[in-house]
Design a protein around this motif. Structure first.
Motif, PDB file in Angstrom:
ATOM      1  N   ILE A  67      11.457  41.498 -69.749  1.00 55.91           N
ATOM      2  CA  ILE A  67      12.594  42.662 -69.437  1.00 55.91           C
ATOM      3  C   ILE A  67      12.008  43.283 -68.219  1.00 55.91           C
ATOM      4  N   GLU A  68      12.834  43.287 -67.080  1.00 56.98           N
ATOM      5  CA  GLU A  68      12.592  43.696 -65.684  1.00 56.98           C
ATOM      6  C   GLU A  68      13.298  45.211 -65.713  1.00 56.98           C
ATOM      7  N   LYS A  69      12.172  46.190 -66.241  1.00 54.57           N
ATOM      8  CA  LYS A  69      12.691  47.625 -66.445  1.00 54.57           C
ATOM      9  C   LYS A  69      11.567  48.439 -66.215  1.00 54.57           C
ATOM     10  N   SER A  70      11.556  49.468 -65.638  1.00 54.55           N
ATOM     11  CA  SER A  70      10.313  50.523 -65.664  1.00 54.55           C
ATOM     12  C   SER A  70      10.574  51.275 -67.071  1.00 54.55           C
ATOM     13  N   ILE A  71       9.680  51.000 -67.923  1.00 51.06           N
ATOM     14  CA  ILE A  71       9.695  51.511 -69.365  1.00 51.06           C
ATOM     15  C   ILE A  71       8.452  52.264 -69.706  1.00 51.06           C
ATOM     16  N   SER A  72       8.446  53.465 -69.899  1.00 54.32           N
ATOM     17  CA  SER A  72       7.201  54.211 -70.003  1.00 54.32           C
ATOM     18  C   SER A  72       7.133  54.538 -71.763  1.00 54.32           C
ATOM     19  N   PHE A  73       6.301  55.078 -72.425  1.00 50.34           N
ATOM     20  CA  PHE A  73       6.266  55.058 -73.710  1.00 50.34           C
ATOM     21  C   PHE A  73       7.168  56.213 -74.343  1.00 50.34           C
ATOM     22  N   ASP A 109      17.150  58.950 -62.648  1.00 52.33           N
ATOM     23  CA  ASP A 109      17.542  58.483 -64.120  1.00 52.33           C
ATOM     24  C   ASP A 109      16.555  57.373 -64.524  1.00 52.33           C
ATOM     25  N   ARG A 110      16.307  57.892 -65.818  1.00 55.46           N
ATOM     26  CA  ARG A 110      15.343  56.887 -66.385  1.00 55.46           C
ATOM     27  C   ARG A 110      15.855  55.806 -67.089  1.00 55.46           C
ATOM     28  N   GLU A 111      15.205  54.460 -66.989  1.00 55.72           N
ATOM     29  CA  GLU A 111      15.703  53.363 -67.561  1.00 55.72           C
ATOM     30  C   GLU A 111      15.505  53.443 -69.165  1.00 55.72           C
ATOM     31  N   PHE A 112      16.328  52.619 -69.920  1.00 56.42           N
ATOM     32  CA  PHE A 112      15.967  52.549 -71.210  1.00 56.42           C
ATOM     33  C   PHE A 112      16.202  51.258 -71.554  1.00 56.42           C
ATOM     34  N   LEU A 113      15.870  50.818 -72.899  1.00 62.46           N
ATOM     35  CA  LEU A 113      16.283  49.487 -73.506  1.00 62.46           C
ATOM     36  C   LEU A 113      17.670  49.422 -74.497  1.00 62.46           C
ATOM     37  N   LYS A 122      -0.449  52.095 -70.247  1.00 59.59           N
ATOM     38  CA  LYS A 122      -0.642  51.105 -69.253  1.00 59.59           C
ATOM     39  C   LYS A 122      -0.156  49.698 -69.765  1.00 59.59           C
ATOM     40  N   LYS A 123      -0.551  49.798 -71.167  1.00 53.69           N
ATOM     41  CA  LYS A 123      -0.175  48.403 -71.984  1.00 53.69           C
ATOM     42  C   LYS A 123       1.173  48.224 -72.305  1.00 53.69           C
ATOM     43  N   VAL A 124       2.120  49.417 -72.336  1.00 54.03           N
ATOM     44  CA  VAL A 124       3.324  49.145 -72.530  1.00 54.03           C
ATOM     45  C   VAL A 124       4.129  48.579 -71.445  1.00 54.03           C
ATOM     46  N   LYS A 125       3.626  48.827 -70.198  1.00 53.16           N
ATOM     47  CA  LYS A 125       4.304  48.062 -68.967  1.00 53.16           C
ATOM     48  C   LYS A 125       3.954  46.454 -69.272  1.00 53.16           C
ATOM     49  N   LYS A 126       2.936  46.155 -69.675  1.00 55.03           N
ATOM     50  CA  LYS A 126       2.590  44.775 -69.639  1.00 55.03           C
ATOM     51  C   LYS A 126       3.272  44.288 -70.894  1.00 55.03           C
TER      52      LYS A 126
END
Length: 344
Positions: free
Chosen positions: A335-341, A219-223, A324-328
């Motif tokens: 925000i403590e979530k694993s978010i990708s572009f 399951d992908r995390e989201f904002l 890579k920069k999105v993680k930063k």
């Protein structure tokens, strides 16, 4: 000269494991020899060395002997066919014909290569370069698996059995340590090659038809809306991170993929009834879309107009450096979530 032709079955004692040995075959023609695996195993105590067969009347012995008789009949048929056509026949030629190698047979990797060559012609037209790379990675994984398991450089389509792709999936997981999604993808590329070979009449059946594997996608995390507001209002000291944040926010508001944003031009931004809209076609599917530009999106467009080149709204962008920069960016916003572009 009269040809001498003989087929012999024997067991390979050097491969004995718990009293069980593999059954091998050997073709001999005019002094030339060629060995092959019969893909059967038998208890060493059950093997009749003089008779070149399993001894006894057990169900296992009778079935093995029937299979060996069938192999012998197939080899004889190939030998006779080659003898009618060729002036000189070697043991290797007969073995290759039995295993499905030769001009009239198709091997798995040659089918892969032909499929990749055809796919290359469509790149930049209706297929993506990244998809080609994934297909080539799948082909290389299959080649490595064949070398690892069979100690060969290729395998005939006719030799494929249902266990082949199951063993391939295990190999990718255990020996290569790949994630389930990657394993699923490479198995699907392999299965596609076999399906097309069957549909084109290259093989009489699809040995992988009953194989099914799940990608087991997590399951992908989201904002949430509140987290998106935090992202929008956060002040970054690094202008590079602020740029990445703005591009991510724009993608979240407009629902465009990275490639669609990368290719977005000023020509696709039009005014209708006093409001700005993006009107274009999705890169991947070619499906037309029309999206209204909200105030925040318009501000972002105006903020980076100095980067425009060749009518590109946001200038030139690189997907991997952006990811890579999105993680930063997300971490800097607390925000403590694993978010990708792609989540945007």
């Amino acid at each position: 000269m009269r040809s001498t032709f003989n087929v012999l079955f024997y067991v390979n004692k050097s491969k004995e494991k718990n009293g069980v040995v593999p059954v091998m075959g050997r073709v001999t023609i005019n002094g030339t020899q060629s060995q092959f695996s019969c893909k059967h195993h038998v208890s060493l105590s059950m093997w009749n060395v003089k008779g070149n067969c399993a001894k006894g009347r057990s169900k296992e012995a009778l079935q093995l002997n029937r299979d060996l008789d069938n192999i012998n009949a197939q080899i004889i048929k190939h030998y006779q066919r080659l003898s009618d056509r060729e002036a000189f026949v070697t043991a290797e030629m007969v073995r290759n014909a039995y295993q499905g190698f030769g001009n009239e047979y198709e091997t798995l990797l040659s089918a892969f290569d032909a499929d990749i060559a055809s796919f290359k012609k469509r790149v930049s037209k209706d297929r993506a370069e990244s998809t080609l790379r994934n297909k080539q990675l799948a082909r290389n994984s299959v080649a490595q698996f064949i070398q690892s398991k069979y100690r060969r450089t290729d395998i005939s389509m006719l030799e494929l059995i249902p266990e082949f792709i199951k063993d391939f999936a295990v190999y990718l997981s255990v020996e290569r340590g790949l994630a389930s999604g990657t394993i699923w993808q490479r198995c699907m590329w392999l299965k596609g090659i076999i399906i097309r070979a069957h549909e084109n009449g290259k093989i009489p059946r699809n040995p992988l038809a009953q194989f099914h594997i799940s990608p087991n996608c997590k399951d992908r995390e989201f904002l949430t809306e509140e987290e998106l507001k935090v992202l929008i209002t956060h002040e970054f000291e690094d202008a590079g991170l602020a740029y990445v944040r703005d591009i991510f926010v724009f993608a979240s508001l407009i629902a465009l993929s990275f490639v669609d944003m990368k290719e977005l031009t000023t020509d696709e931004i039009v005014e209708l009834d006093g409001e700005k809209w993006i009107i274009g076609k999705r890169h991947k599917t070619g499906v037309p879309f029309k999206v209204k530009l909200m105030d925040i999106a318009l501000e972002i467009i105006d903020r980076y107009k100095h980067l425009r080149k060749d009518n590109l709204v946001f200038g030139k962008m690189n997907y991997w450096s952006m990811c890579k920069k999105v993680k930063k960016v997300i971490a800097d916003c607390g925000i403590e979530k694993s978010i990708s572009f792609h989540c945007g």
